[in-house]
Design a protein around this motif. Structure first.
Motif, mmCIF file in Angstrom:
data_model
loop_
_atom_site.group_PDB
_atom_site.id
_atom_site.type_symbol
_atom_site.label_atom_id
_atom_site.label_comp_id
_atom_site.label_asym_id
_atom_site.label_seq_id
_atom_site.Cartn_x
_atom_site.Cartn_y
_atom_site.Cartn_z
ATOM 1 N N CYS A 1 17.240 -23.390 -9.849
ATOM 2 C CA CYS A 1 17.804 -24.036 -11.044
ATOM 3 C C CYS A 1 17.748 -25.557 -10.956
ATOM 4 O O CYS A 1 18.679 -26.241 -11.411
ATOM 5 C CB CYS A 1 19.255 -23.615 -11.279
ATOM 6 S SG CYS A 1 19.476 -21.867 -11.300
ATOM 7 N N GLU B 1 15.998 -25.707 -16.112
ATOM 8 C CA GLU B 1 16.058 -24.857 -17.290
ATOM 9 C C GLU B 1 14.736 -24.699 -18.019
ATOM 10 O O GLU B 1 14.542 -23.764 -18.775
ATOM 11 C CB GLU B 1 17.101 -25.417 -18.267
ATOM 12 C CG GLU B 1 18.510 -25.092 -17.810
ATOM 13 C CD GLU B 1 19.535 -25.959 -18.507
ATOM 14 O OE1 GLU B 1 19.208 -26.541 -19.545
ATOM 15 O OE2 GLU B 1 20.652 -26.038 -17.985
ATOM 16 N N ASP B 2 13.833 -25.641 -17.792
ATOM 17 C CA ASP B 2 12.623 -25.633 -18.602
ATOM 18 C C ASP B 2 11.369 -25.657 -17.721
ATOM 19 O O ASP B 2 10.964 -26.703 -17.226
ATOM 20 C CB ASP B 2 12.651 -26.866 -19.522
ATOM 21 C CG ASP B 2 11.545 -26.816 -20.550
ATOM 22 O OD1 ASP B 2 10.735 -25.865 -20.491
ATOM 23 O OD2 ASP B 2 11.490 -27.714 -21.391
ATOM 24 N N SER C 1 15.210 -30.721 -13.835
ATOM 25 C CA SER C 1 15.940 -29.712 -14.599
ATOM 26 C C SER C 1 15.415 -28.324 -14.250
ATOM 27 O O SER C 1 14.212 -28.115 -14.137
ATOM 28 C CB SER C 1 15.762 -29.983 -16.094
ATOM 29 O OG SER C 1 15.965 -28.785 -16.814
#
Lengths: 117, 140
Positions: free
Chosen positions: B59, B14-15, B12
């Protein structure tokens, strides 16, 4: 030198890993850039750092670092401590700044862990 | 029994705090399989640097790992912006990472050079605006 010795020399608190205090440490690395740690650190090392995020523990895990000591009075959050606990990495915290902390350990016989191999 | 083992990871983007989970999982698996500490360490560093790159530059992405008796193959694929100048990107100390990433302890410009240093073979396929695939082989 053991993790327990480091705790005493740096007047550090043990945040996790009381059971690891007898473990031997052969080298040390003082660094806030994790890529440098990944480039240079050798076995059985202690990482002294002022950086306080989960990637410090991840980096330590990848390099088989046995102990992380946060300097300058930084206290990591509970999730960072628990990540280290799960991976059997001792976490210490000292109020000392990076330079004197490294200097004290060096003076007491701990070698630098840098290797260009 | 097949002589190859395969693992697939979704990374991921995003984190940042979760970056490294795939590398951590693979490292544990290799240890359990009894791979030599030297090989485990090399694979862990290569994959972790790659995983971090995916998170901070692209990303996220996917990682495919193939383990055979002779070597371990890591294929990291992202659909990020691509690398405009690979030669420059390979230089130690060169980084396009933001100040924010540097404050997290990365972006020192050591990632790709570390991956090259610890792998036995590395290949980068990149197309601007399409994505990057980094393939690394680590001998057993």
């Amino acid at each position: 030198m053991t993790i327990g010795d480091i705790k005493n020399y740096l007047d550090a608190k043990v945040l996790t890993g009381d059971e690891l205090l007898d473990k031997e440490v052969h080298t040390a690395c003082g660094c806030d850039m994790m890529s440098d740690v990944l480039a240079f650190v050798k076995d059985q090392a202690v990482l002294l750092t002022g950086l306080c995020n989960p990637q410090v523990v991840r980096t330590a895990e990848m390099m088989d670092i046995v102990c992380i000591c946060f300097v300058r009075g930084k206290i990591p959050s509970d999730d960072i401590i628990s990540l280290a606990k799960d991976r059997n990495i001792a976490v210490l915290a000292t109020g000392m700044k990076m330079f004197p902390a490294c200097g004290i350990l060096y003076e007491n016989g701990l070698a630098g862990g840098a290797s260009s191999e | 029994m097949s002589d190859k083992l395969r693992f697939h990871y979704e990374v991921s983007g995003e984190d940042f705090t979760r970056a490294g989970e795939a590398s951590s999982d693979l490292k544990a698996k290799l240890k359990l399989m009894g791979a030599s500490p030297e090989v485990v360490r090399k694979v862990a560093i290569c994959m972790y640097e790659g995983e971090i790159n995916m998170v901070i530059h692209a990303c996220g992405g996917v990682i495919d790992v193939t383990i055979s008796p002779a070597d371990i193959l890591l294929e990291l694929k992202d659909v990020g912006p691509g690398i405009p100048d690979i030669e420059k990107a390979m230089q130690e100390g060169y980084s396009t990472a933001s100040e924010n990433i540097r404050s997290l302890g990365f972006g020192a410009g050591m990632g790709l050079s570390n991956m090259k240093k610890y792998s036995d073979e590395m290949k980068i396929d990149t197309v601007l605006g399409v994505g990057t695939t980094v393939t690394m082989r680590i001998n057993m």
